[in-house]
Design a protein around this motif. Structure first.
Motif, mmCIF file in Angstrom:
data_model
loop_
_atom_site.group_PDB
_atom_site.id
_atom_site.type_symbol
_atom_site.label_atom_id
_atom_site.label_comp_id
_atom_site.label_asym_id
_atom_site.label_seq_id
_atom_site.Cartn_x
_atom_site.Cartn_y
_atom_site.Cartn_z
ATOM 1 N N GLY A 113 32.927 13.982 -12.649
ATOM 2 C CA GLY A 113 31.877 14.978 -12.522
ATOM 3 C C GLY A 113 31.380 15.197 -11.115
ATOM 4 N N LEU A 114 31.960 14.507 -10.139
ATOM 5 C CA LEU A 114 31.443 14.562 -8.771
ATOM 6 C C LEU A 114 32.594 14.534 -7.774
ATOM 7 C CD1 LEU A 114 28.699 14.329 -7.116
ATOM 8 C CD2 LEU A 114 29.175 11.886 -7.032
ATOM 9 N N THR A 115 32.620 15.492 -6.849
ATOM 10 C CA THR A 115 33.645 15.533 -5.805
ATOM 11 C C THR A 115 32.967 15.704 -4.444
ATOM 12 O OG1 THR A 115 35.258 16.548 -7.286
ATOM 13 C CG2 THR A 115 35.697 16.705 -4.928
ATOM 14 N N ILE A 116 33.355 14.856 -3.497
ATOM 15 C CA ILE A 116 32.819 14.912 -2.138
ATOM 16 C C ILE A 116 33.979 15.211 -1.207
ATOM 17 C CG2 ILE A 116 31.548 13.681 -0.343
ATOM 18 C CD1 ILE A 116 30.587 11.758 -2.592
ATOM 19 N N GLU A 117 33.977 16.407 -0.608
ATOM 20 C CA GLU A 117 35.028 16.788 0.338
ATOM 21 C C GLU A 117 34.579 16.366 1.735
ATOM 22 O OE1 GLU A 117 36.446 20.767 -0.076
ATOM 23 O OE2 GLU A 117 36.089 20.791 -2.246
ATOM 24 N N LEU A 118 35.292 15.405 2.308
ATOM 25 C CA LEU A 118 34.844 14.777 3.543
ATOM 26 C C LEU A 118 35.000 15.667 4.766
ATOM 27 C CD1 LEU A 118 36.207 11.160 2.995
ATOM 28 C CD2 LEU A 118 33.972 12.109 2.385
ATOM 29 N N ASP A 119 36.033 16.490 4.800
ATOM 30 C CA ASP A 119 36.273 17.323 5.981
ATOM 31 C C ASP A 119 35.407 18.566 5.997
ATOM 32 O OD1 ASP A 119 38.216 15.633 7.111
ATOM 33 O OD2 ASP A 119 39.762 16.462 5.819
ATOM 34 N N THR A 120 35.233 19.181 4.846
ATOM 35 C CA THR A 120 34.420 20.390 4.785
ATOM 36 C C THR A 120 32.977 20.099 4.392
ATOM 37 O OG1 THR A 120 35.060 20.771 2.479
ATOM 38 C CG2 THR A 120 36.399 21.817 4.178
ATOM 39 N N VAL A 162 29.196 19.172 -8.074
ATOM 40 C CA VAL A 162 28.705 18.405 -9.210
ATOM 41 C C VAL A 162 28.971 19.208 -10.480
ATOM 42 C CG1 VAL A 162 26.720 17.297 -10.297
ATOM 43 C CG2 VAL A 162 26.918 17.322 -7.794
ATOM 44 N N ASN A 163 29.835 18.672 -11.342
ATOM 45 C CA ASN A 163 30.212 19.358 -12.582
ATOM 46 C C ASN A 163 30.660 20.804 -12.328
ATOM 47 O OD1 ASN A 163 29.613 17.102 -14.232
ATOM 48 N ND2 ASN A 163 27.437 17.640 -14.193
ATOM 49 N N GLY A 164 31.462 20.960 -11.260
ATOM 50 C CA GLY A 164 32.023 22.263 -10.938
ATOM 51 C C GLY A 164 31.129 23.181 -10.147
ATOM 52 N N GLN A 165 29.899 22.758 -9.871
ATOM 53 C CA GLN A 165 28.953 23.588 -9.135
ATOM 54 C C GLN A 165 28.728 23.014 -7.735
ATOM 55 O OE1 GLN A 165 27.627 26.517 -10.421
ATOM 56 N NE2 GLN A 165 29.018 26.109 -12.150
ATOM 57 N N LYS A 166 28.838 23.881 -6.723
ATOM 58 C CA LYS A 166 28.608 23.441 -5.357
ATOM 59 C C LYS A 166 27.126 23.145 -5.153
ATOM 60 C CE LYS A 166 29.021 24.921 -0.532
ATOM 61 N NZ LYS A 166 29.390 26.037 0.376
ATOM 62 N N LYS A 216 19.784 15.535 -7.441
ATOM 63 C CA LYS A 216 20.808 16.556 -7.255
ATOM 64 C C LYS A 216 22.152 16.197 -7.890
ATOM 65 C CE LYS A 216 18.681 18.101 -2.940
ATOM 66 N NZ LYS A 216 18.765 18.186 -1.469
ATOM 67 N N ILE A 217 22.434 14.897 -8.060
ATOM 68 C CA ILE A 217 23.776 14.535 -8.529
ATOM 69 C C ILE A 217 23.790 13.821 -9.868
ATOM 70 C CG2 ILE A 217 24.536 14.332 -6.121
ATOM 71 C CD1 ILE A 217 24.751 11.290 -6.563
ATOM 72 N N GLU A 218 22.670 13.241 -10.264
ATOM 73 C CA GLU A 218 22.669 12.435 -11.483
ATOM 74 C C GLU A 218 22.429 13.286 -12.730
ATOM 75 O OE1 GLU A 218 23.410 9.366 -11.635
ATOM 76 O OE2 GLU A 218 23.004 8.454 -9.684
ATOM 77 N N PRO A 219 23.114 12.982 -13.823
ATOM 78 C CA PRO A 219 22.791 13.644 -15.095
ATOM 79 C C PRO A 219 21.351 13.382 -15.506
ATOM 80 C CG PRO A 219 24.909 12.509 -15.232
ATOM 81 C CD PRO A 219 24.277 12.086 -13.945
ATOM 82 N N ASP A 220 20.868 12.173 -15.216
ATOM 83 C CA ASP A 220 19.482 11.808 -15.494
ATOM 84 C C ASP A 220 18.988 10.983 -14.308
ATOM 85 O OD1 ASP A 220 17.049 10.883 -16.340
ATOM 86 O OD2 ASP A 220 17.775 9.909 -18.167
#
Length: 232
Positions: free
Chosen positions: A138-145, A150-154, A207-211
């Motif tokens: 559910g979470l992706t961190i792009e290091l270069d950009t 979070v869940n597909g939402q920037k 901002k990142i946690e479901p709860d």
């Protein structure tokens, strides 16, 4: 590319001085003397840093900062003539990236401006080589950009929040103390300002946690610090 900063301060004489100083460093500055006018300028002007006075009539610096954080992750350097540490903590917890107490040395002001701009532009630099990613459920961190999804939402993060999250995620499973986080992200000796670190962690969780009240990514290890988990 030439950088531009936004100065919001009701002290017109100081603004002229700061504008001249940054101009000597090949940095443009746009100046406004109220929070309202500064916010309107931010909505139509791309800047790499905001210099924001705390004590202004009408909308003060704290109220202005809250509005800034609703629309922009750009770094904020707050200025104040008050020396109470509670003001510094309040500003940092509300999303300021740095703090200077008036009167201050102009060389120190320039050094902090350049440092904040450099960090912000580095964090937002685009890498054409295809970037490295830290991927969790559910979470992706792009290091270069420096893009957080979070869940597909920037999700836009101020520079310091991104650096805190990145440091935690890169050390997944490892317990990091508040001192380690502070010295890694702020790159200066630890000031024993636990409330500042706690404020950043609280904002990240929202901002990142479901709860946010029952975090799964950024977990507190009582008496020690924080540990980043993959989530559920």
């Amino acid at each position: 590319m030439k950088s531009t900063i936004l100065i919001i301060d009701d002290d017109k004489q100081l603004c002229q001085l700061l504008q001249k100083c940054v101009s000597n460093e090949n940095i443009d500055a746009v100046v406004y003397h109220s929070g309202k006018d500064g916010l309107e300028a931010l909505s139509r002007t791309e800047v790499q840093l905001i210099v924001l006075d705390v004590m202004m009539p009408g909308m003060d610096g704290f109220d202005t900062l809250a509005k800034i954080r609703e629309i922009s992750p750009v770094p904020v350097l707050m200025l104040t003539s008050r020396t109470e540490s509670s003001d510094k903590v309040r500003g940092l917890r509300a999303g300021a990236d740095d703090y200077l107490t008036k009167p201050f040395d102009v060389d120190e002001f320039i050094a902090r401006v350049q440092s904040l701009i450099r960090r912000y532009t580095t964090l937002n630099a685009f890498s054409s080589e295809g970037g490295q990613k830290l991927s969790f459920q559910g979470l992706t961190i792009e290091l270069d950009t420096c893009i957080l999804t979070v869940n597909g939402q920037k999700v836009d993060l101020p520079a310091k929040e991104f650096e805190v999250l990145r440091y935690l995620a890169e050390n997944q499973g490892r317990v990091l103390t508040k001192q380690q986080i502070y010295e890694r992200v702020w790159q200066e000796p630890y000031a024993y300002d636990d409330a500042n670190i706690m404020g950043y962690i609280s904002r990240l969780r929202k901002k990142i946690e479901p709860d946010a009240n029952n975090p799964t990514y950024i977990q507190t290890v009582k008496g020690m610090g924080y540990r980043f988990n993959r989530g559920v």
